[in-house]
Scaffold this motif. Structure first.
Motif, mmCIF file in Angstrom:
data_model
loop_
_atom_site.group_PDB
_atom_site.id
_atom_site.type_symbol
_atom_site.label_atom_id
_atom_site.label_comp_id
_atom_site.label_asym_id
_atom_site.label_seq_id
_atom_site.Cartn_x
_atom_site.Cartn_y
_atom_site.Cartn_z
ATOM 1 N N VAL A 145 18.703 47.453 -38.751
ATOM 2 C CA VAL A 145 18.349 48.353 -37.660
ATOM 3 C C VAL A 145 19.580 48.608 -36.789
ATOM 4 C CG1 VAL A 145 17.663 46.514 -36.055
ATOM 5 C CG2 VAL A 145 16.626 48.797 -35.853
ATOM 6 N N ASN A 146 19.647 49.780 -36.210
ATOM 7 C CA ASN A 146 20.649 50.090 -35.185
ATOM 8 C C ASN A 146 20.009 49.915 -33.815
ATOM 9 O OD1 ASN A 146 22.603 50.665 -37.034
ATOM 10 N ND2 ASN A 146 22.226 52.873 -37.023
ATOM 11 N N LEU A 147 20.711 49.260 -32.943
ATOM 12 C CA LEU A 147 20.164 48.925 -31.635
ATOM 13 C C LEU A 147 21.146 49.338 -30.551
ATOM 14 C CD1 LEU A 147 18.391 45.661 -30.603
ATOM 15 C CD2 LEU A 147 20.423 46.374 -29.337
ATOM 16 N N SER A 148 20.606 49.836 -29.443
ATOM 17 C CA SER A 148 21.452 50.141 -28.286
ATOM 18 C C SER A 148 20.755 49.668 -27.022
ATOM 19 C CB SER A 148 21.740 51.647 -28.202
ATOM 20 O OG SER A 148 20.584 52.371 -27.843
ATOM 21 N N MET A 149 21.549 49.186 -26.095
ATOM 22 C CA MET A 149 21.047 48.766 -24.781
ATOM 23 C C MET A 149 21.646 49.713 -23.748
ATOM 24 S SD MET A 149 21.536 44.637 -25.218
ATOM 25 C CE MET A 149 20.709 44.289 -23.668
ATOM 26 N N PHE A 150 20.814 50.199 -22.839
ATOM 27 C CA PHE A 150 21.307 51.173 -21.866
ATOM 28 C C PHE A 150 20.897 50.790 -20.452
ATOM 29 C CE2 PHE A 150 17.166 52.822 -23.189
ATOM 30 C CZ PHE A 150 16.553 53.093 -21.970
ATOM 31 N N LEU A 151 21.694 51.243 -19.516
ATOM 32 C CA LEU A 151 21.435 51.065 -18.090
ATOM 33 C C LEU A 151 21.633 52.407 -17.415
ATOM 34 C CD1 LEU A 151 20.941 49.138 -15.629
ATOM 35 C CD2 LEU A 151 23.436 48.976 -15.451
ATOM 36 N N ARG A 152 20.637 52.843 -16.649
ATOM 37 C CA ARG A 152 20.711 54.119 -15.941
ATOM 38 C C ARG A 152 20.465 53.888 -14.464
ATOM 39 N NH1 ARG A 152 17.006 57.672 -20.054
ATOM 40 N NH2 ARG A 152 15.493 56.126 -19.365
ATOM 41 N N VAL A 153 21.298 54.526 -13.645
ATOM 42 C CA VAL A 153 21.149 54.443 -12.189
ATOM 43 C C VAL A 153 21.077 55.861 -11.645
ATOM 44 C CG1 VAL A 153 22.080 53.567 -10.022
ATOM 45 C CG2 VAL A 153 22.500 52.309 -12.160
ATOM 46 N N PHE A 154 19.943 56.204 -11.058
ATOM 47 C CA PHE A 154 19.757 57.516 -10.452
ATOM 48 C C PHE A 154 19.917 57.403 -8.942
ATOM 49 C CE2 PHE A 154 17.268 57.379 -14.339
ATOM 50 C CZ PHE A 154 17.657 58.537 -14.986
ATOM 51 N N ASN A 155 20.617 58.374 -8.351
ATOM 52 C CA ASN A 155 20.867 58.380 -6.912
ATOM 53 C C ASN A 155 21.555 57.078 -6.481
ATOM 54 O OD1 ASN A 155 20.931 59.081 -4.208
ATOM 55 N ND2 ASN A 155 18.721 58.901 -3.889
ATOM 56 N N LEU A 156 22.730 56.868 -7.035
ATOM 57 C CA LEU A 156 23.486 55.639 -6.795
ATOM 58 C C LEU A 156 23.720 55.373 -5.309
ATOM 59 C CD1 LEU A 156 25.218 53.280 -7.979
ATOM 60 C CD2 LEU A 156 27.164 54.880 -7.921
ATOM 61 N N LEU A 157 24.001 56.399 -4.547
ATOM 62 C CA LEU A 157 24.299 56.240 -3.119
ATOM 63 C C LEU A 157 23.042 56.130 -2.264
ATOM 64 C CD1 LEU A 157 27.196 58.846 -2.773
ATOM 65 C CD2 LEU A 157 27.353 56.397 -3.265
ATOM 66 N N ASN A 158 21.873 56.200 -2.908
ATOM 67 C CA ASN A 158 20.590 56.131 -2.202
ATOM 68 C C ASN A 158 20.481 57.207 -1.122
ATOM 69 O OD1 ASN A 158 18.036 54.940 -2.021
ATOM 70 N ND2 ASN A 158 18.649 53.646 -0.303
ATOM 71 N N THR A 159 20.905 58.417 -1.472
ATOM 72 C CA THR A 159 20.788 59.550 -0.559
ATOM 73 C C THR A 159 19.314 59.832 -0.294
ATOM 74 O OG1 THR A 159 22.828 60.506 -1.426
ATOM 75 C CG2 THR A 159 21.339 61.992 -0.246
ATOM 76 N N ASN A 160 18.930 59.943 0.971
ATOM 77 C CA ASN A 160 17.500 60.085 1.279
ATOM 78 C C ASN A 160 17.098 61.500 1.654
ATOM 79 O OD1 ASN A 160 18.566 60.375 3.823
ATOM 80 N ND2 ASN A 160 17.245 58.868 4.796
#
Length: 228
Positions: free
Chosen positions: A165-180
Motif C-alpha cells: 500500500v502507498n500511505l501518506s500523512m498530512f497536516l493542514r492548518v486553515f487560518n494560521l493567524l487566527n484572523t477573526n
C-alpha cells in the motif's frame, strides 16, 4: 516563468430595485422592478513560476472598481419613505473590493514530501457609516471601508511507499493567524464587528458569532492507496 496582465470591464443593467406606483386617488405603493445599474472595471496581474529547484509559486493581484446607483434593492424605498433624495448616482457596491492579492508556494520532492502555503490579502469592502443621530447623521452610502485582512493556509504531506500500500500523512492548518474578521458584518456607528456605541440595542448581534470569520482549524489525517 510566466506573466499575464488582463483588463476587464462589465456594464451592469436591470439590477433589482423598487419603484413608486401612484394610483388614480393619489395612493402610493411600491413594487420590485429591474431598474438599477452599475459597472465593474479593473485589472489582474498574474505571475507564475514552475519547477525551479522543486519550488513552484504563483502570485496574482487584482485592482477592481465596482460601482452602481445602489447595492440594496430597498434603498430607493427607504430613502423616499424618510423624505430623502433617492440619490441616483454612482456609489461603491457593498461587495466592492479594491485590492486582492493571492500568493501560493509549493516545495515538493516527488515520492517524499510536499509543503504548500496560500497567502491571501484583501482590502476592506464598503459599509455605510452613521455619525451621531438626527440631521446629518447619515453619510453617503458605502462611504466607509472595513479593515483589511490577511489569511494564511498551510499544508504538509509525507509519502510512504510500502510493499502492499502507498500511505501518506498530512497536516493542514486553515487560518494560521487566527484572523477573526474578513469583510463581514460591522456596526454602522463604529465600523467594527466587536462593539457598538449602543450595545444595549444590539445585544442579540453582539452574541452572534457568525459575524466573525472561521477561527484557526488544524486537521491531521492519513491517506491510503492500495494496488490493484
Amino acid at each position: 516563468m510566466g506573466l499575464q496582465l488582463s483588463f476587464f470591464y462589465k456594464d451592469i443593467s436591470e439590477l433589482l430595485s423598487t419603484e413608486v406606483i401612484e394610483t388614480y386617488n393619489s395612493a402610493e405603493y411600491w413594487r420590485f422592478t429591474n431598474v438599477d445599474f452599475g459597472g465593474v472595471y479593473g485589472m489582474t496581474l498574474s505571475i507564475f513560476q514552475q519547477n525551479f529547484s522543486n519550488i513552484s509559486s504563483s502570485l496574482n493581484y487584482t485592482l477592481q472598481f465596482a460601482e452602481g446607483n445602489s447595492s440594496d434593492q430597498r434603498e430607493t424605498t427607504n430613502r423616499a419613505a424618510a423624505g430623502q433624495d433617492p440619490r441616483p448616482k454612482y456609489v461603491p457596491f457593498n461587495w466592492d473590493q479594491r485590492h486582492t492579492l493571492n500568493l501560493t508556494a509549493v516545495y515538493s520532492i516527488p515520492d517524499n514530501f510536499s509543503v504548500s502555503t496560500i497567502f491571501k490579502f484583501g482590502s476592506g469592502q464598503p459599509y455605510t457609516p452613521i455619525i451621531g443621530s438626527g440631521f446629518g447623521a447619515d453619510q453617503d452610502p458605502n462611504s466607509g471601508r472595513k479593515e483589511t485582512y490577511f489569511l494564511i493556509d498551510l499544508r504538509g504531506e509525507k509519502y510512504f511507499n510500502l510493499d502492499i500500500v502507498n500511505l501518506s500523512m498530512f497536516l493542514r492548518v486553515f487560518n494560521l493567524l487566527n484572523t477573526n474578521f474578513v469583510n463581514g458584518f460591522v456596526f454602522a456607528n463604529t465600523g467594527s464587528p466587536d462593539y457598538s456605541l449602543y450595545p444595549e440595542t444590539v445585544r442579540a448581534q453582539l452574541y452572534d458569532p457568525s459575524r466573525f470569520y472561521e477561527p484557526r482549524r488544524i486537521e491531521f489525517g492519513i491517506s491510503l492507496f492500495g494496488y490493484c
